[in-house]
Design a protein around this motif. Structure first.
Motif, PDB file in Angstrom:
ATOM      1  N   ASP A 594      43.787  23.679  25.485  1.00  0.00           N
ATOM      2  CA  ASP A 594      44.744  22.639  25.141  1.00  0.00           C
ATOM      3  C   ASP A 594      43.987  21.323  24.988  1.00  0.00           C
ATOM      4  OD1 ASP A 594      47.638  21.656  25.023  1.00  0.00           O
ATOM      5  OD2 ASP A 594      46.766  20.372  26.568  1.00  0.00           O
ATOM      6  N   LEU A 595      44.405  20.499  24.027  1.00  0.00           N
ATOM      7  CA  LEU A 595      43.711  19.247  23.739  1.00  0.00           C
ATOM      8  C   LEU A 595      44.740  18.120  23.734  1.00  0.00           C
ATOM      9  CD1 LEU A 595      40.846  18.263  23.094  1.00  0.00           C
ATOM     10  CD2 LEU A 595      41.383  18.492  20.684  1.00  0.00           C
ATOM     11  N   GLN A 596      44.648  17.237  24.722  1.00  0.00           N
ATOM     12  CA  GLN A 596      45.498  16.055  24.773  1.00  0.00           C
ATOM     13  C   GLN A 596      44.702  14.868  24.276  1.00  0.00           C
ATOM     14  OE1 GLN A 596      48.180  14.728  27.886  1.00  0.00           O
ATOM     15  NE2 GLN A 596      47.965  16.727  28.864  1.00  0.00           N
ATOM     16  N   ALA A 597      45.241  14.171  23.284  1.00  0.00           N
ATOM     17  CA  ALA A 597      44.546  13.018  22.711  1.00  0.00           C
ATOM     18  C   ALA A 597      45.463  11.807  22.741  1.00  0.00           C
ATOM     19  CB  ALA A 597      44.104  13.310  21.273  1.00  0.00           C
ATOM     20  N   GLY A 613      41.446  18.970  13.100  1.00  0.00           N
ATOM     21  CA  GLY A 613      40.650  17.987  13.808  1.00  0.00           C
ATOM     22  C   GLY A 613      39.447  18.629  14.466  1.00  0.00           C
ATOM     23  N   THR A 614      38.582  17.795  14.991  1.00  0.00           N
ATOM     24  CA  THR A 614      37.373  18.263  15.677  1.00  0.00           C
ATOM     25  C   THR A 614      37.221  17.491  16.974  1.00  0.00           C
ATOM     26  OG1 THR A 614      36.293  18.727  13.552  1.00  0.00           O
ATOM     27  CG2 THR A 614      34.882  18.578  15.503  1.00  0.00           C
ATOM     28  N   SER A 624      32.072  21.434  21.593  1.00  0.00           N
ATOM     29  CA  SER A 624      32.864  20.886  20.498  1.00  0.00           C
ATOM     30  C   SER A 624      33.789  21.996  20.013  1.00  0.00           C
ATOM     31  CB  SER A 624      31.969  20.392  19.354  1.00  0.00           C
ATOM     32  OG  SER A 624      31.207  21.468  18.830  1.00  0.00           O
ATOM     33  N   ARG A 625      34.966  21.612  19.534  1.00  0.00           N
ATOM     34  CA  ARG A 625      35.979  22.599  19.160  1.00  0.00           C
ATOM     35  C   ARG A 625      36.735  22.130  17.926  1.00  0.00           C
ATOM     36  NH1 ARG A 625      33.966  25.902  21.323  1.00  0.00           N
ATOM     37  NH2 ARG A 625      34.463  27.149  23.158  1.00  0.00           N
ATOM     38  N   GLU A 626      37.007  23.041  17.036  1.00  0.00           N
ATOM     39  CA  GLU A 626      37.948  22.783  15.958  1.00  0.00           C
ATOM     40  C   GLU A 626      39.358  22.911  16.520  1.00  0.00           C
ATOM     41  OE1 GLU A 626      37.147  21.791  12.906  1.00  0.00           O
ATOM     42  OE2 GLU A 626      35.052  21.818  13.551  1.00  0.00           O
ATOM     43  N   GLN A 695      38.478  13.727  16.172  1.00  0.00           N
ATOM     44  CA  GLN A 695      38.638  13.196  14.825  1.00  0.00           C
ATOM     45  C   GLN A 695      39.658  14.058  14.100  1.00  0.00           C
ATOM     46  OE1 GLN A 695      37.177  10.486  13.435  1.00  0.00           O
ATOM     47  NE2 GLN A 695      36.013   9.976  15.283  1.00  0.00           N
ATOM     48  N   ILE A 696      40.783  13.465  13.694  1.00  0.00           N
ATOM     49  CA  ILE A 696      41.874  14.197  13.051  1.00  0.00           C
ATOM     50  C   ILE A 696      41.907  13.817  11.578  1.00  0.00           C
ATOM     51  CG2 ILE A 696      44.343  14.690  13.108  1.00  0.00           C
ATOM     52  CD1 ILE A 696      44.349  13.682  16.003  1.00  0.00           C
ATOM     53  N   SER A 697      41.910  14.801  10.714  1.00  0.00           N
ATOM     54  CA  SER A 697      41.897  14.559   9.267  1.00  0.00           C
ATOM     55  C   SER A 697      43.221  13.953   8.812  1.00  0.00           C
ATOM     56  CB  SER A 697      41.643  15.863   8.512  1.00  0.00           C
ATOM     57  OG  SER A 697      40.393  16.414   8.881  1.00  0.00           O
ATOM     58  N   THR A 698      43.145  12.958   7.927  1.00  0.00           N
ATOM     59  CA  THR A 698      44.333  12.303   7.374  1.00  0.00           C
ATOM     60  C   THR A 698      44.102  12.017   5.898  1.00  0.00           C
ATOM     61  OG1 THR A 698      43.508  10.096   7.892  1.00  0.00           O
ATOM     62  CG2 THR A 698      44.819  11.181   9.587  1.00  0.00           C
ATOM     63  N   LYS A 699      45.112  11.454   5.277  1.00  0.00           N
ATOM     64  CA  LYS A 699      44.953  11.003   3.902  1.00  0.00           C
ATOM     65  C   LYS A 699      43.987   9.827   3.854  1.00  0.00           C
ATOM     66  CE  LYS A 699      49.549  12.445   2.376  1.00  0.00           C
ATOM     67  NZ  LYS A 699      50.858  11.995   1.826  1.00  0.00           N
ATOM     68  N   GLY A 700      43.254   9.708   2.768  1.00  0.00           N
ATOM     69  CA  GLY A 700      42.247   8.668   2.652  1.00  0.00           C
ATOM     70  C   GLY A 700      42.835   7.266   2.651  1.00  0.00           C
ATOM     71  N   ARG A 701      42.081   6.318   3.215  1.00  0.00           N
ATOM     72  CA  ARG A 701      42.484   4.919   3.231  1.00  0.00           C
ATOM     73  C   ARG A 701      41.258   4.055   2.952  1.00  0.00           C
ATOM     74  NH1 ARG A 701      44.582   2.114   8.718  1.00  0.00           N
ATOM     75  NH2 ARG A 701      42.454   2.706   9.286  1.00  0.00           N
ATOM     76  N   SER A 702      41.430   3.025   2.125  1.00  0.00           N
ATOM     77  CA  SER A 702      40.319   2.135   1.797  1.00  0.00           C
ATOM     78  C   SER A 702      40.228   1.005   2.811  1.00  0.00           C
ATOM     79  CB  SER A 702      40.499   1.552   0.396  1.00  0.00           C
ATOM     80  OG  SER A 702      41.627   0.693   0.357  1.00  0.00           O
ATOM     81  N   PHE A 703      39.058   0.373   2.849  1.00  0.00           N
ATOM     82  CA  PHE A 703      38.882  -0.772   3.733  1.00  0.00           C
ATOM     83  C   PHE A 703      39.789  -1.918   3.307  1.00  0.00           C
ATOM     84  CE2 PHE A 703      36.843  -4.878   4.500  1.00  0.00           C
ATOM     85  CZ  PHE A 703      36.711  -4.845   5.881  1.00  0.00           C
TER      86      PHE A 703
END
Length: 719
Positions: A594-597, A613-614, A624-626, A695-703
């Motif tokens: 289980d992973l609590q973030a 996520g990783t 490390s875990r996927e 690190q959880i994958s999301t939609k891209g965002r620019s600076f």
């Protein structure tokens, strides 16, 4: 044949208009040598009490202008190395300087009056521009102390003697030594400031010290023949700061005298500090000792931390300026700094703004860069202060104005100069390289490169079972070690509790006694009446013995489930005593994790259920875990239930303690992920609670999008 002469008509060249006369009250006096060693002169304007430093060319033109003898000025400039265009440029620069600083007398007449009025109106700032430049720095002259200083200077003259210097030096060293012997008591006196009486005393002490500070400047300037036209108060970020106008010190040729005027305020405060520190040492506890403490700390701190700062126009700046013998140090250093920056970036080959010795040249450039960095942090800090002190939206408006005027305006002014020089810049190799670099930065700012959200997390095996003794006991034998595979019911650790053993032995003796009494009761009529009582007591003792035997049996700690042993500390060995409440080991089933973030409020809106996520452990040697995102909380957490992540325990999340609760200082949202399933290696069998980040994958965002979003959120909070 006679030749006919040819006549050539030359065009009429209009004579230049006569120069207006210089104002008669202006005075030219010898000044200190320039940084190159060349002589200089000071032009004194008594009406505005302003001084202008002149070089050889300026002195030549103005002296002939004042005398009305302009004939032969070209020859005199040539004698000083200025010919042709250089002489014309020097002459025109002086004319422009005199005109822009109102050093000339306009001809009498309506047209001249109108022209002079128009000139003043053009040079006068609009009200809103004046407010932009001065709302954080306003100067109000209060008194004209020149006569008072001249009448009373004889009373303070002994303070400039060598005997006074020796006395105060010895007093300061002695007082600091004696305070060091009572340092704890001296520091404890700071608690006095945490009350309204302490703050009032500190404020009064600060006013008293600063008045004497300014009088130190004023008396020293008067001693060397410099007139002090005004003393007053300046408002710096709405805070009152006293000032003394010692502009006339530039009339002095002696650098030592100017340095004495610069250092007089600090010297006065250090005198006060030495007297007050010694008074604190000698006086008993009470009001007078508190006053001495206030004066001592105020003088030492203000002198060393504020007045000697060379990056702002306090005493330290003028001391540095006179030490280097560079009047107007900041504008001249800034000009060199801008020139050096352009040369480093674009290699334009422009001449140096002013010639100086190589060492001084480098020092002024470093000073300019240091001042810019200091002011960046200072004005940014002032903007944050204004934002938080004033009510909204006024605080936001003033903070934006502060940053725009004092941080961004100089940058924009320099960028305008670069734009005017764009042809030269882009024609060079470095300029073309910067085009590619800036293009790359712009592209990086608008591309959606940020495709993940980070959070602080804890990895926990789902099937972890803690092993706890339950009561105080001693370790007799340890049957397993970390990483050992066990089945349900296998013994792990054998414990003994002498108290249980003693109670069991006493209970057995008591049972034997009761059984003997019960046997006699059958044959003896006297014991027959007690038979029922003996039976009940015997049953109670047997139950007690059974309970003690169960407790003793539980001291053989067994695996509750099949799995892998984890978390057995090295100090769990035969002979060690345990309190009973601590976790001795774990038996885990490592196939499920289980992973609590915990994710910040600004990022949680970007998450979507099912995202991958990783997890990466904080320890470099950790696992490390996927993982896959399962749940996202709908509100921020009020308390942190993972103490291993709290800052008080060395974790990354800043928390405050409220009793036994840990409250995050920022808004965090809890998200839950399930880690990748599957067999793992023996090296991971040690896992119990593993802190790290995910690190959880999301939609891209620019600076650029992120920056605009931050600004929009800040505006929404204010509105």
């Amino acid at each position: 044949m006679a030749s006919t002469p040819i006549s050539i008509e030359l065009p009429d060249i209009p004579a230049p208009p006569p120069l207006p006369s210089l104002r008669q009250e202006l005075r030219i006096e010898p000044g200190a040598p320039l940084i190159t060693g060349a002589p200089s002169w000071n032009l004194f304007d008594p009406v505005r009490h302003a001084f202008f430093q002149l070089g050889r060319a300026e002195f030549t033109v103005l002296s002939r202008w004042a005398s009305g003898k302009m004939d032969g000025i070209g020859e005199e400039l040539a004698a000083h190395g200025l010919t042709g265009e250089e002489a014309d440029e020097a002459f025109n620069a002086v004319i422009e300087f005199a005109s822009s600083n109102a050093l000339t007398v306009e001809p009498i007449g309506q047209e001249a009056v109108a022209a002079y009025t128009a000139q003043r109106a053009a040079g006068k700032k609009a009200a809103w521009k004046w407010l932009l430049d001065n709302y954080l720095f306003i100067r109000l002259p209060l008194v004209k102390p020149a006569r008072f200083l001249e009448r009373t200077i004889d009373r303070v003259r002994p303070l400039w003697s060598i005997y006074s210097l020796i006395f105060f030096a010895v007093l300061a060293l002695s007082s600091l030594f004696l305070v060091s012997r009572q340092w704890d008591a001296f520091l404890a006196s700071f608690l006095y400031f945490f009350s309204w009486q302490g703050l009032a005393a500190y404020g009064l002490g600060l006013i008293f010290v600063k008045i004497l500070h300014e009088l130190g400047h004023a008396y020293t300037a008067t001693r060397y023949g410099c007139r002090v036209p005004s003393m007053g108060v300046s408002f710096l970020v709405m805070m009152p700061v006293l000032y003394t106008d010692t502009t006339s010190a530039w009339r002095l040729k002696s650098r030592k005298q100017r340095l004495a005027i610069d250092c007089a305020g600090v010297a006065t405060e250090l005198m006060i500090a030495s007297i007050a520190t010694m008074a604190w040492v000698l006086l008993p506890d009470g009001t007078l000792r508190s006053v001495a403490f206030v004066l001592a700390t105020t003088s030492w701190i203000m002198s060393l931390a504020v007045n000697l700062n060379p990056f702002m126009r306090f005493d330290g700046y003028y001391v540095l300026s006179d030490l280097l013998n560079v009047p107007n140090l900041q504008p001249r250093a800034f000009a060199l700094g801008r020139w050096k920056l352009r040369e480093v970036l674009f290699s334009l080959g422009d001449p140096v703004p002013e010639m100086a010795p190589r060492r001084l040249h480098r020092g002024m450039i470093l000073y300019a860069y240091g001042t810019w960095i200091y002011r960046l942090f200072l004005f940014t800090g002032i903007a944050i202060l204004v934002y938080n002190v004033f009510f909204q939206p006024l605080g936001l408006i003033l903070a934006v104005v502060e940053m725009a005027v004092f941080v961004f305006r100089p940058i924009v002014a320099e960028l305008k100069i670069w734009y005017e020089m764009r042809t030269r810049i882009f024609s060079g190799r470095r300029g073309k390289a910067w085009v590619w670099i800036l293009g790359g930065l712009v592209l990086a700012a608008i591309l959606p490169l940020d495709r993940s959200v980070s959070g602080y997390a804890v990895l926990t095996p789902v099937g972890a079972s803690p092993i706890i003794a339950g009561e105080a006991a001693r370790v007799e034998q340890v049957f397993v070690s970390n990483g050992a595979r066990v089945s349900a019911g296998d013994p792990l650790i054998e414990l003994t509790a002498p108290e249980i053993t003693a109670q069991a032995a006493a209970t057995k003796v008591r049972i034997a006694q009761l059984q003997l009494q019960f046997g006699r009761a059958v044959a003896d009529d006297r014991d027959l009446s007690n038979r029922s009582v003996i039976e009940r007591e015997l049953a109670r003792e047997r139950n007690k013995l059974a309970g003690l035997e169960k407790r003793a049996d539980k001291l053989i700690l067994r695996a509750p489930v099949s799995g892998v042993v984890s978390g057995v500390a090295p100090d769990v060995h035969s002979g060690r005593w345990l309190e009973g409440s601590e976790v001795i080991a774990h038996v885990i089933t490592p196939q499920n994790y289980d992973l609590q973030a915990f994710v910040r409020e600004d990022d949680v809106w970007r998450l979507e259920q099912g995202a991958g996520g990783t997890f990466v452990a904080a320890d470099a040697g950790g696992p490390s875990r996927e993982a896959k995102l399962l749940e996202i909380s709908t509100s921020a957490i009020e308390r942190l239930d993972q103490p291993i992540l709290a800052s008080s325990n060395g974790g990354p999340i800043a928390t405050d303690k409220d009793g036994d609760l840990l409250k995050p200082r920022e808004a965090y949202y809890r998200v839950r992920l399930i880690a990748e399933q599957g067999e793992i290696g023996d090296e991971d069998y040690q896992i119990q609670l593993v802190p790290g980040s995910v690190q959880i994958s999301t939609k891209g965002r620019s600076f650029a999008g992120w920056a605009l979003g931050e600004v929009a959120r800040m505006v929404r909070r204010v509105i």
